[in-house]
Write a protein that holds these residues in place. Structure first.
Motif, PDB file in Angstrom:
ATOM      1  N   TYR A  50       0.845  -1.199   0.000  1.00 18.98           N
ATOM      2  CA  TYR A  50       0.000   0.000   0.000  1.00 18.98           C
ATOM      3  C   TYR A  50       0.881   1.251   0.000  1.00 18.98           C
ATOM      4  N   LEU A  51       1.894   1.269   0.869  1.00 21.17           N
ATOM      5  CA  LEU A  51       2.786   2.424   0.929  1.00 21.17           C
ATOM      6  C   LEU A  51       3.558   2.603  -0.377  1.00 21.17           C
ATOM      7  N   ARG A  52       3.986   1.496  -0.961  1.00 24.93           N
ATOM      8  CA  ARG A  52       4.680   1.568  -2.253  1.00 24.93           C
ATOM      9  C   ARG A  52       3.802   2.227  -3.301  1.00 24.93           C
ATOM     10  N   ASP A  53       2.552   1.767  -3.405  1.00 21.30           N
ATOM     11  CA  ASP A  53       1.680   2.271  -4.459  1.00 21.30           C
ATOM     12  C   ASP A  53       1.206   3.697  -4.182  1.00 21.30           C
ATOM     13  N   LEU A  91       6.662  15.449   2.763  1.00 22.82           N
ATOM     14  CA  LEU A  91       6.930  14.499   3.844  1.00 22.82           C
ATOM     15  C   LEU A  91       8.398  14.129   3.937  1.00 22.82           C
ATOM     16  N   THR A  92       9.033  13.953   2.786  1.00 22.32           N
ATOM     17  CA  THR A  92      10.368  13.348   2.769  1.00 22.32           C
ATOM     18  C   THR A  92      11.485  14.324   2.405  1.00 22.32           C
ATOM     19  N   LEU A 108      13.487   7.589  -0.164  1.00 17.86           N
ATOM     20  CA  LEU A 108      12.283   6.804   0.129  1.00 17.86           C
ATOM     21  C   LEU A 108      12.289   5.498  -0.664  1.00 17.86           C
ATOM     22  N   ARG A 109      12.668   5.565  -1.921  1.00 20.53           N
ATOM     23  CA  ARG A 109      12.717   4.356  -2.759  1.00 20.53           C
ATOM     24  C   ARG A 109      13.748   3.361  -2.226  1.00 20.53           C
ATOM     25  N   LEU A 137       6.655   8.666   5.893  1.00 21.39           N
ATOM     26  CA  LEU A 137       5.528   8.229   5.068  1.00 21.39           C
ATOM     27  C   LEU A 137       4.517   7.453   5.900  1.00 21.39           C
ATOM     28  N   LEU A 138       5.004   6.531   6.711  1.00 18.38           N
ATOM     29  CA  LEU A 138       4.106   5.699   7.500  1.00 18.38           C
ATOM     30  C   LEU A 138       3.399   6.514   8.580  1.00 18.38           C
TER      31      LEU A 138
END
Length: 204
Positions: free
Chosen positions: A25-28, A55-56, A65-66, A104-105
């Motif tokens: 879910y976080l990836r998408d 956010l990042t 993030l990736r 992100l989370l």
């Protein structure tokens, strides 16, 4: 759900994974499709993408993030998926050292968890509709056929099958003992066999 083969030499577990669902879910939602090995297709139904720049930005941006998502994904698949630990607030210790992933989370934990819980509930209904042990029975048949070919019991092994709501009908063997499979693939026994039989041939 599990299956013990003849002589208790082989053991299958068949389930979904809340932790992998949250990770995907976080990836998408962050638009990181194609990231990680194996590079799984998008979730189905599709997840709404969100902006991650704000956010990042202070912790390395999108590139970081990736990299962090890929590292987390690798960690999740490097061990038994059923034992994976879900990062939990407020500190998300399972992601220590991954500041971008934590950001992100932290922003999307509630939404990710609600989405994953819905998918787990849908999975339970799906399994109930087709028969709780139907996948186990199919795997058991494939194993018994291989044992007849070999003329001996299978060597001891464990295969963890994780069903996920992904677009398409494919499966990915994560050596040595994990099979990630699109949920809809199960509807086609021939396709399931095309992925599972070569694995059983190696393991047994």
């Amino acid at each position: 759900m599990s299956h013990a083969a003849s002589g208790h030499s082989a053991h299958f577990t068949v389930d979904t994974s809340e932790v992998l669902l949250v990770a995907l879910y976080l990836r998408d939602c962050a638009g990181l499709q194609g990231t990680g090995l194996p590079a799984l297709p998008p979730l189905f139904p599709a997840v709404r993408r969100v902006a991650t720049r704000q956010l990042t930005r202070a912790v390395g941006g999108r590139a970081t993030l990736r990299v962090e998502w890929e590292a987390w994904w690798h960690t999740l698949l490097a061990h038994r998926v059923g034992d994976a630990v879900l990062p939990l607030p407020p500190h998300f210790e399972a992601l220590d050292g991954m500041a971008a992933m934590k950001a992100l989370l932290r922003a999307h934990f509630g939404t990710a968890m609600a989405w994953a819980e819905e998918r787990c509930a849908e999975y339970a209904l799906r399994v109930g509709a087709r028969g709780a042990d139907s996948m186990d029975r199919l795997l058991g048949r494939i194993l018994q056929e291989r044992e007849l070919e070999l003329g001996r019991p299978a060597r001891p092994f464990t295969l963890e099958v994780i069903e996920l709501p992904l677009a398409g009908r494919r499966a990915w063997w994560v050596e040595p003992d994990t099979l990630l499979i699109c949920q809809d693939l199960f509807d086609d026994e021939g396709s399931v066999r095309s992925y599972v039989e070569p694995i059983i041939r190696v393991l047994a």
